[in-house]
Structures are given as structure tokens and as C-alpha cells.
Write a protein that holds these residues in place. Structure first.
Motif, PDB file in Angstrom:
ATOM      1  N   UNK A   1       0.835  -1.211   0.000  1.00  8.20           N
ATOM      2  CA  UNK A   1       0.000   0.000   0.000  1.00  8.20           C
ATOM      3  C   UNK A   1       0.865   1.255   0.000  1.00  8.20           C
ATOM      4  N   UNK A   2       1.951   1.246   0.780  1.00  7.22           N
ATOM      5  CA  UNK A   2       2.858   2.401   0.837  1.00  7.22           C
ATOM      6  C   UNK A   2       3.528   2.608  -0.515  1.00  7.22           C
TER       7      UNK A   2
ATOM      8  N   UNK B   1       3.966   5.733  -5.382  1.00  7.50           N
ATOM      9  CA  UNK B   1       4.129   5.719  -6.835  1.00  7.50           C
ATOM     10  C   UNK B   1       3.145   6.663  -7.503  1.00  7.50           C
ATOM     11  N   UNK B   2       1.953   6.765  -6.897  1.00  5.41           N
ATOM     12  CA  UNK B   2       0.897   7.614  -7.467  1.00  5.41           C
ATOM     13  C   UNK B   2       0.900   9.044  -6.943  1.00  5.41           C
TER      14      UNK B   2
ATOM     15  N   UNK C   1       4.282  14.061  -5.712  1.00  4.09           N
ATOM     16  CA  UNK C   1       5.585  14.445  -5.184  1.00  4.09           C
ATOM     17  C   UNK C   1       6.655  13.420  -5.521  1.00  4.09           C
ATOM     18  N   UNK C   2       6.236  12.212  -5.823  1.00  2.93           N
ATOM     19  CA  UNK C   2       7.180  11.138  -6.098  1.00  2.93           C
ATOM     20  C   UNK C   2       7.651  11.239  -7.536  1.00  2.93           C
ATOM     21  N   UNK C   3       8.794  11.841  -7.751  1.00  2.04           N
ATOM     22  CA  UNK C   3       9.291  12.079  -9.110  1.00  2.04           C
ATOM     23  C   UNK C   3      10.545  11.274  -9.418  1.00  2.04           C
TER      24      UNK C   3
ATOM     25  N   UNK D   1       4.793   6.579   4.015  1.00  4.22           N
ATOM     26  CA  UNK D   1       3.969   7.281   3.033  1.00  4.22           C
ATOM     27  C   UNK D   1       4.564   8.657   2.736  1.00  4.22           C
ATOM     28  N   UNK D   2       4.629   9.005   1.462  1.00  2.24           N
ATOM     29  CA  UNK D   2       4.980  10.377   1.081  1.00  2.24           C
ATOM     30  C   UNK D   2       3.670  11.160   1.052  1.00  2.24           C
ATOM     31  N   UNK D   3       3.598  12.182   1.869  1.00  3.49           N
ATOM     32  CA  UNK D   3       2.320  12.870   2.092  1.00  3.49           C
ATOM     33  C   UNK D   3       2.165  14.116   1.249  1.00  3.49           C
ATOM     34  N   UNK D   4       0.995  14.234   0.669  1.00  5.62           N
ATOM     35  CA  UNK D   4       0.592  15.477   0.016  1.00  5.62           C
ATOM     36  C   UNK D   4       0.156  16.444   1.115  1.00  5.62           C
ATOM     37  N   UNK D   5      -0.008  17.732   0.803  1.00  2.65           N
ATOM     38  CA  UNK D   5      -0.498  18.669   1.826  1.00  2.65           C
ATOM     39  C   UNK D   5      -1.817  18.231   2.448  1.00  2.65           C
ATOM     40  N   UNK D   6      -2.712  17.665   1.609  1.00  3.24           N
ATOM     41  CA  UNK D   6      -4.009  17.194   2.128  1.00  3.24           C
ATOM     42  C   UNK D   6      -3.828  16.000   3.069  1.00  3.24           C
TER      43      UNK D   6
END
Length: 412
Positions: free
Chosen positions: A243-244, A249-250, A253-255, A265-270
Motif C-alpha cells: 500500500x505504501x 508511486x501515485x 511528489x514522487x518524481x 507514506x509520502x504525504x501530500x499537503x491534504x
């Protein structure tokens, strides 16, 4: 003693007495809160585990339930004993304070009586005038006038001090009577609890005796259960890792490929905002079932069937009613739904970098990617017809770190 010193000593004494009583009262409040929590738990245990006919449960499940109830009952007795012991100390403190106050009150009354007699002997205005006129000089006369005024003021203050001490003594007597009554009730409740504990221990003895010949079989069943739990842990760890990886991947921010292998988890602002909101609600989250008791706690412990066997839980197991709905504990998104070949389905709901996990379901009402709101019904708990149990395996993770769900749920 001067007037100021007299009142300063009196006030300090009153403050020290009140501080001690407030501190003890605060301890009693905390203990009473714990006791009431345990009493509520006992009601839930009786309602959820002991209302069915015994024939509907396996012997091993009945032994587990009785052992669980015995442990809670022992905790209730321990807390009640602590309350009674604390009340004993408070009563002793109050009795010492009452003795001290009575002594002080008698001293005040004696001093006041002596002043009244002295005042009566020199009460005439003529004697006061003669006292002033017999002064050698003006300065001495002024000092004698000040003395007369101070003496009058001191008489008033002595009278007020007697009133204060009398009221404090009356209040302490009332409190002492209440404490003695409270202690009497606690002792009686403990006596009842001990009788019920003895009855439950006898029930357990009878059950254990009835399955004594099969104990080796039950011991092996416990080991099999722990093996299954370990296998479930590995499977959930794998699901979380997937899941992480998928979420990262989606994530916009993951470039680069470097970040896709992270264990967090790489977190978006939301997502950061949602995670912060979830964290802020620690200890306030609603329960995933309407009614339930934590039959198996988080972390290492002893088997309810065989105390010699150690078990390790990555979450908590909540015993609940047959056909119980499962509710999401917080807003989020369904990160994964996993139907295991050797077990019942599991739902993972993501709340930023937190996950709430619901295992041992019989029905599912959501699918992967669904937005979930707090309290939304997401499925039903599976009821085992063989053991007679309806258990929800509930877990909370932060990324891949296991957390104790009980510390996140609100008290029932």
C-alpha cells in the motif's frame, strides 16, 4: 503573639489543611473513575460473553471468557481496596485534624474568656480615662491609647477566629462522617466482588476438570492459533508495504525511483492535514463496533486458556455481538481490501500516514479507493459457529509501526 502573626498562622494552617484534603480527594476521584470504568466493562462482559447458552460455546472459549472476567474482577477488587485504604488514611488524617482543631478551639475560647473577664474588670470609661491621665507624658498617653484600641481589635479578632475554627471543625466532622459511610459501602462492594470471584473460579475449575484429558490438544490449538496470528502479521506487513509503495508511486511528489522504495507514506499537503487531524484525536476515536470489550490486548501477554503460554498481539481483539456492524473510526480512504485464502477479509483505511485495520469480517460494504467518513459502516464481524465467538481484530499503524489501539479509542 501580635494580631498579624496570629492571623497569618491561622490562615497558613487552614491552607495546609485544605491542600492536603484536596490532594487526597483528587486521588480518590482518579480511583473512582477507574472503578466506574471497570464496572462498565464488567457489564459489557456479562452482556456480550455470558448471555448466550453455554452449549453455544466451546469449552476452551468458555474458559477464556471466564479467565478474562476473573482478571477484570481481580482488577476491580484491587482498585476498590486502594480506595478503601486511601479512605482509611484520609479518615485518620481528618481525625488528627479534628483533635488539633478542638485543642486550638479550646485555647482560643480560654484566651477569649480571660480577655472578657479582664475587659469586664476595666470596662468603665472612668478607669480608661484614669489609665490615660496617669501617664507621665504625652508620648506614654498616646501609646496607652493605641494599646486600648489594639486590645479592642484583638478581642474582635479572637471572636472571629473562634467562629472560623468552629465552622472548620463542623465541616471536617461532616466530611469524616461521609468518608466513613463511603468506606463502609466500598468494603461491602468488595465483599460481594470477592464472593463472585470465588464463584467464577469454581466455574473455571469445573470446566478445566471436564477437559483435563484434552489439555494437550488444547495446548496444541493455542500454538496453532499463535502460528496463524504470526502468519497474519506477516501478511498484513506485506499488504502495508504494498500500500505504501503504490501510494508513493501515485503521489505527485514522487518524481524519482529513489522515493518509491521508502517504508513511509509520502504525504501530500491534504494527507498531512488528515494525518495531523487523526493524531489530534488520539484517545477520542469512536469504537469500530457499537458494543464491545477488549478480550485480547495489544502486545505480549499470557493466553487466557493456558497462563504458561505467551501470546503476542499486533492489535486488539474486540468481542462483540453476533451480526455486529463494523464502523470506520475516522475519515480516510480504503487503501486495500485483502481476502485471505486461510482467513476472513481485511480492510485497510488510510488516514494520511496512519492506517486503521479491520480484520475478521464476514461482509464488506466498501471497495478499494472509496472515500470513508467517520462512523461509516464498512462491513460486519464474522461469527465463529464452532467457538461461539464474534471477534474483531482491530489495529492501528503509523506507516509500518504498530500502535496500541486502546490508547487511541475513546473510553466507553
Amino acid at each position: 503573639m501580635t494580631t498579624n502573626r496570629f492571623y497569618t498562622t491561622l490562615i497558613i494552617g487552614l491552607l495546609l489543611s485544605c491542600t492536603s484534603l484536596f490532594a487526597q480527594s483528587d486521588k480518590q476521584k482518579k480511583l473512582e473513575q477507574q472503578r466506574q470504568q471497570i464496572l462498565r466493562e464488567m457489564k459489557q462482559i456479562n452482556a456480550l460473553l455470558f448471555t448466550k447458552k453455554k452449549e453455544e460455546k466451546s469449552a476452551i472459549t468458555l474458559i477464556e471468557d471466564i479467565n478474562y472476567k476473573v482478571n477484570v474482577r481481580k482488577n476491580l477488587i484491587r482498585i476498590t481496596n486502594e480506595q478503601a485504604n486511601l479512605l482509611t488514611r484520609e479518615i485518620n488524617t481528618n481525625q488528627e485534624e479534628i483533635t488539633s482543631l478542638r485543642t486550638q478551639l479550646q485555647e482560643l475560647k480560654d484566651d477569649y474568656a480571660a480577655m472578657v473577664v479582664k475587659s469586664y474588670k476595666s470596662k468603665s470609661e472612668q478607669s480608661k480615662v484614669m489609665f490615660l491621665l496617669s501617664s507621665n507624658n504625652f508620648q506614654q498617653a498616646y501609646k496607652r491609647l493605641q494599646y486600648i484600641r489594639q486590645y479592642r481589635e484583638y478581642q474582635k479578632e479572637q471572636g472571629e477566629a473562634i467562629k472560623i475554627k468552629t465552622k472548620e471543625l463542623q465541616a471536617l466532622n461532616i466530611q469524616l462522617s461521609k468518608q466513613k459511610e463511603d468506606k463502609k459501602k466500598l468494603i461491602e462492594e468488595n465483599r460481594i466482588a470477592k464472593r463472585e470471584l470465588e464463584s467464577e473460579l469454581k466455574q473455571r475449575e469445573v470446566l478445566v476438570a471436564s477437559i483435563k484429558s484434552d489439555m494437550s490438544k488444547f495446548a496444541s490449538q493455542i500454538k496453532v492459533k499463535q502460528q496463524e496470528a504470526n502468519r497474519l502479521d506477516k501478511e498484513i506487513d506485506r499488504i502495508i508495504a504494498e500500500a505504501i509503495a503504490e501510494a508513493n508511486k501515485n503521489t505527485n511528489q514522487n518524481k524519482s525511483n529513489k522515493t518509491s522504495s521508502t517504508k513511509k507514506f509520502i504525504l501530500t499537503p491534504e494527507a498531512k492535514k488528515l494525518a495531523a487531524s487523526f493524531a489530534a484525536n488520539k484517545g477520542k476515536l469512536g469504537w469500530p463496533v457499537a458494543r464491545g470489550v477488549v478480550k485480547a490486548k495489544f502486545g505480549k501477554g499470557r493466553s487466557l486458556t493456558d497462563q504458561s503460554v505467551e501470546v503476542n498481539n499486533s492489535g486488539i481483539k474486540i468481542a462483540t455481538e453476533v451480526n455486529s456492524d463494523v464502523k470506520a473510526v475516522f475519515n480516510g480512504v480504503v487503501s486495500s481490501i485483502h481476502a485471505m485464502k486461510w482467513g476472513n477479509p481485511t480492510i485497510l483505511i488510510r488516514h494520511g500516514d496512519y492506517l486503521s485495520i479491520y480484520h475478521n469480517l464476514s461482509q464488506l460494504y466498501v471497495k478499494k479507493g472509496d472515500q470513508i467518513t467517520t462512523g461509516q459502516v464498512i462491513g460486519k464481524v464474522f461469527s465463529n459457529k464452532i467457538t461461539g465467538e464474534t471477534l474483531l481484530d482491530f489495529r492501528i499503524y503509523k506507516n509500518n509501526l504498530k500502535l496500541n489501539p486502546e490508547s487511541w479509542l475513546a473510553r466507553q
